[in-house]
Structures are given as C-alpha cells and as structure tokens.
Design a protein around this motif. Structure first.
Motif, mmCIF file in Angstrom:
data_model
loop_
_atom_site.group_PDB
_atom_site.id
_atom_site.type_symbol
_atom_site.label_atom_id
_atom_site.label_comp_id
_atom_site.label_asym_id
_atom_site.label_seq_id
_atom_site.Cartn_x
_atom_site.Cartn_y
_atom_site.Cartn_z
ATOM 1 N N GLU A 1 7.872 0.222 1.108
ATOM 2 C CA GLU A 1 6.742 0.605 0.259
ATOM 3 C C GLU A 1 6.445 2.089 0.422
ATOM 4 O O GLU A 1 6.489 2.638 1.530
ATOM 5 C CB GLU A 1 5.506 -0.203 0.630
ATOM 6 N N ASN A 2 6.103 2.736 -0.691
ATOM 7 C CA ASN A 2 5.841 4.171 -0.694
ATOM 8 C C ASN A 2 4.542 4.462 -1.435
ATOM 9 O O ASN A 2 4.352 3.997 -2.572
ATOM 10 C CB ASN A 2 6.990 4.917 -1.372
ATOM 11 N N PHE A 3 3.671 5.234 -0.798
ATOM 12 C CA PHE A 3 2.409 5.644 -1.405
ATOM 13 C C PHE A 3 2.317 7.163 -1.374
ATOM 14 O O PHE A 3 2.631 7.784 -0.357
ATOM 15 C CB PHE A 3 1.212 5.064 -0.646
ATOM 16 N N SER A 4 1.884 7.752 -2.479
ATOM 17 C CA SER A 4 1.628 9.192 -2.534
ATOM 18 C C SER A 4 0.259 9.413 -3.157
ATOM 19 O O SER A 4 -0.107 8.737 -4.131
ATOM 20 C CB SER A 4 2.700 9.915 -3.353
ATOM 21 N N TYR A 5 -0.475 10.344 -2.590
ATOM 22 C CA TYR A 5 -1.818 10.655 -3.068
ATOM 23 C C TYR A 5 -1.911 12.167 -3.270
ATOM 24 O O TYR A 5 -1.589 12.944 -2.363
ATOM 25 C CB TYR A 5 -2.889 10.256 -2.054
ATOM 26 N N ILE A 6 -2.358 12.603 -4.424
ATOM 27 C CA ILE A 6 -2.637 14.017 -4.651
ATOM 28 C C ILE A 6 -4.010 14.123 -5.314
ATOM 29 O O ILE A 6 -4.241 13.548 -6.386
ATOM 30 C CB ILE A 6 -1.541 14.700 -5.491
ATOM 31 N N TYR A 7 -4.920 14.805 -4.617
ATOM 32 C CA TYR A 7 -6.321 14.839 -5.049
ATOM 33 C C TYR A 7 -6.906 16.235 -4.899
ATOM 34 O O TYR A 7 -6.612 16.949 -3.926
ATOM 35 C CB TYR A 7 -7.146 13.841 -4.228
ATOM 36 N N GLY A 8 -7.732 16.610 -5.864
ATOM 37 C CA GLY A 8 -8.503 17.833 -5.797
ATOM 38 C C GLY A 8 -9.916 17.536 -5.328
ATOM 39 O O GLY A 8 -10.445 16.438 -5.558
ATOM 40 N N ASP A 9 -10.532 18.524 -4.661
ATOM 41 C CA ASP A 9 -11.855 18.332 -4.077
ATOM 42 C C ASP A 9 -12.804 19.449 -4.520
ATOM 43 O O ASP A 9 -12.419 20.622 -4.607
ATOM 44 C CB ASP A 9 -11.757 18.336 -2.546
ATOM 45 N N PHE A 10 -14.041 19.049 -4.765
ATOM 46 C CA PHE A 10 -15.109 19.999 -5.120
ATOM 47 C C PHE A 10 -16.334 19.682 -4.269
ATOM 48 O O PHE A 10 -16.707 18.519 -4.110
ATOM 49 C CB PHE A 10 -15.472 19.869 -6.600
ATOM 50 N N SER A 11 -16.951 20.712 -3.713
ATOM 51 C CA SER A 11 -18.178 20.505 -2.936
ATOM 52 C C SER A 11 -19.236 21.525 -3.332
ATOM 53 O O SER A 11 -18.913 22.645 -3.754
ATOM 54 C CB SER A 11 -17.893 20.621 -1.433
ATOM 55 N N TYR A 12 -20.479 21.114 -3.173
ATOM 56 C CA TYR A 12 -21.615 22.019 -3.384
ATOM 57 C C TYR A 12 -22.566 21.861 -2.205
ATOM 58 O O TYR A 12 -22.969 20.744 -1.863
ATOM 59 C CB TYR A 12 -22.347 21.705 -4.690
ATOM 60 N N THR B 1 -2.886 8.380 -7.487
ATOM 61 C CA THR B 1 -2.188 7.645 -6.435
ATOM 62 C C THR B 1 -0.932 7.014 -7.020
ATOM 63 O O THR B 1 -0.981 6.406 -8.092
ATOM 64 C CB THR B 1 -3.081 6.539 -5.848
ATOM 65 N N SER B 2 0.183 7.165 -6.313
ATOM 66 C CA SER B 2 1.440 6.559 -6.733
ATOM 67 C C SER B 2 1.834 5.471 -5.752
ATOM 68 O O SER B 2 1.722 5.644 -4.543
ATOM 69 C CB SER B 2 2.547 7.621 -6.787
ATOM 70 N N TYR B 3 2.292 4.332 -6.283
ATOM 71 C CA TYR B 3 2.792 3.240 -5.446
ATOM 72 C C TYR B 3 4.135 2.782 -5.989
ATOM 73 O O TYR B 3 4.287 2.574 -7.196
ATOM 74 C CB TYR B 3 1.807 2.068 -5.439
ATOM 75 N N SER B 4 5.111 2.633 -5.099
ATOM 76 C CA SER B 4 6.425 2.166 -5.524
ATOM 77 C C SER B 4 7.087 1.434 -4.371
ATOM 78 O O SER B 4 6.669 1.550 -3.212
ATOM 79 C CB SER B 4 7.307 3.345 -5.968
ATOM 80 N N VAL B 5 8.109 0.665 -4.690
ATOM 81 C CA VAL B 5 8.945 0.031 -3.672
ATOM 82 C C VAL B 5 10.376 0.494 -3.893
ATOM 83 O O VAL B 5 10.785 0.785 -5.028
ATOM 84 C CB VAL B 5 8.855 -1.510 -3.712
ATOM 85 N N ASP B 6 11.153 0.569 -2.804
ATOM 86 C CA ASP B 6 12.532 1.021 -2.892
ATOM 87 C C ASP B 6 13.370 0.069 -3.734
ATOM 88 O O ASP B 6 13.143 -1.150 -3.748
ATOM 89 C CB ASP B 6 13.144 1.141 -1.500
#
Length: 306
Positions: free
Chosen positions: A96-107, A126-131
């Motif tokens: 199983e493979n998970f990838s997360y790419i996220y932007g963040d904003f704070s005040y 978020t990406s989820y895949s299996v081989d």
C-alpha cells in the motif's frame, strides 16, 4: 513472495473493522519538530524560513514494515501575522502506498504581551494506491480490484496558542472522509483524526533546559493514541530525551538525540523499541530528521524551542 503477500493481507485485516479500513496519518517520534504536518496553524511560527525533512523506517526486520518520508517548508510573510507552508508525506505499508501534498495558511493574533494565537487552514490532495504485484496476485478479490489510483482532495484546520516557552495546539488535518475503494462491499477510508499537542520549556540550570511534550490522537473508529516525550537541552546545542507511545493495542519506548550543528542546521535521530505483540518480529524503528532555517530577518527575537 507468497509470505510477503500474506503479511500485507493480514496487516490489512488487523487494521480493518468488519467492513472498513481506516487509514491514518503516520506518526513520528520527533513529532514536536514536525508539527506543520498535522497543524496548519504552526506555519510561520518559527519566525523564519524553516525546512524539515524526516525519514522513518518502522519495524525493521519485518517484511512490509512501513517506511515514511516527509518534507515541509513554511515561513511568515512580510506581514508576520500571516504564515504559509507546504508539506509532503510519502508512506509505504507493504503493497500500500499513500502520498499527501498539502498547503498551509495561518493567521496569528497577539493575545497578550508574550502570547500569540494562530488559526490555520490546510488544503491539498491525498493519493492511495496498491502495487500491481498485489493486484496480479489477487485478480478477483473485490477489496483489491476496486481500489482506485487517484488523488483525492481534502482540507484541515487547526489552532496554535504559544509563547517562546510553551505551546498548546488542536487540529484536524484531514476533515473529509474519503473512500478509495470503488466497490460497495469494502471501504478504504481516510477518517478524520484530532490532535491535541502541548509542551513547555523549563530552566534546570544556566546551561540546561527540560522540555516535556505530549500528543494525543483521536481517530474515529480507532483507539486513542498517546505520545509523551521528555527532552533535555544542554548549552542550546544538544537535545537528549526519551519517548513513550501507547494505545489499546500497541506501544513503544524510544530515545531521541538532536544536535544543533549551527544556527541554521540541525540533525536528529530517534529510535523506538516496540512493547507490543510485534516485538519478537522487529528490531525497532529508526528515524532521521534534518532541519535547515534561514536567518536573514531580525524578527527572530529569541531561541525557538519548538
């Protein structure tokens, strides 16, 4: 190879209820130095451009044990009330493979002379895949055949109350429930998790400080998880500490050593020894952290302990 495949199926079953698999974000021994991955309100709180990379190899000696890499970058803007960040996580658990790419904003708002309160929003995919090897081994299994390789959007939110000596954070980095499976018989869900974090720095002597910290994680459909950590800081250069993680089904004891090589560069290492049923099959977990910061601004008024 068949044993390897069986391990992944068994691991999948252990993480499932009777009808659903609940995916959770990976956890780190050095969570206190990687806060932006779970709390967007942390973006910009170090008052300078901060880059953090971390690699984690979990359950060494066990085929299919998780490996995780994460990278984050965040900084305040010229209007120092606003912080921006970007975080990436890649997590592998067997097939199983998970990838997360996220932007963040704070005040951030100043609530007293020394205390700041930041609110943050997180958004990304978020990406989820299996081989393919697993698909080929079980071509008719609907639980595997129905998994879709795709990037799914999600959002998160958080709050971060802090001074230069203590902090408390509350966040939910993934708010939307996402089903990665295309069948009705089986669900592969990314469920909402809540994180409560905190820590304080106490002077022990002129050249020694003690920083206890904690993290409590609550996920729908999963037991509570607790991390308790204590670090000593010597001469503002060397961190030495111990960590303890426990929940209803697992636990680990760990040690942490971090060294401030220069004002800009820090390197850290952590080791975890499992104290759960998996202990006879694994020699432990290793974690390496690298942090680089750019100090061109005069806005950094004090040492940053978290």
């Amino acid at each position: 190879m068949k044993k390897f495949i069986k391990f992944n199926i068994i691991a999948l079953v252990l993480l499932c209820s009777s009808a659903a698999f609940s995916q959770q974000l990976p956890q780190f021994t050095q969570y206190m130095f990687n806060t932006i991955s779970i709390n967007p309100a942390y973006a910009g709180s170090r008052e300078t451009l901060s880059l953090v990379g971390l690699h984690r190899s979990q359950w060494i000696g066990l085929d299919g044990g998780p490996t995780t890499q994460t990278f984050s970058i965040h900084s305040p803007l010229r209007n120092e009330k606003v912080g921006l960040g970007l975080s990436f996580i890649h997590d592998e658990l067997g097939f199983e493979n998970f990838s997360y790419i996220y932007g963040d904003f704070s005040y951030t708002i100043q609530v007293s002379e020394k205390t700041k309160l930041a609110f943050g929003l997180k958004g990304g995919f978020t990406s989820y895949s299996v081989d393919q090897e697993l698909r080929d081994a079980y071509p008719t299994d609907p639980a595997i055949r129905g998994i879709e390789d795709r990037w799914s959007p999600n959002i998160g939110a958080g709050a971060f109350l802090h001074t230069n000596r203590w902090y408390v954070g509350l966040s939910a980095p993934r708010i939307l429930n996402t089903d990665y499976n295309g069948t009705e018989d089986y669900e592969a869900l990314e469920r909402i998790s809540y994180y409560l974090t905190g820590g304080v720095v106490v002077d022990v002597s002129e050249n020694t400080k003690f920083k206890p910290s904690f993290m409590v994680k609550a996920t729908n459909g999963a037991p509570l998880s607790y991390d308790i950590t204590g670090n000593f800081l010597f001469y503002d250069k060397l961190w030495l500490g111990a960590a303890y993680r426990f929940d209803e089904s697992a636990g680990a004891l760990g040690g942490i050593v971090d060294f401030q090589v220069s004002k800009e560069f820090r390197i850290g290492y952590a080791y975890e020894h499992p104290i759960s049923d998996i202990r006879p099959y694994s020699s432990g977990t290793h974690e390496i952290l690298l942090m680089f910061e750019v100090f061109k601004s005069k806005r950094v008024k004090s040492p940053r302990y978290f």
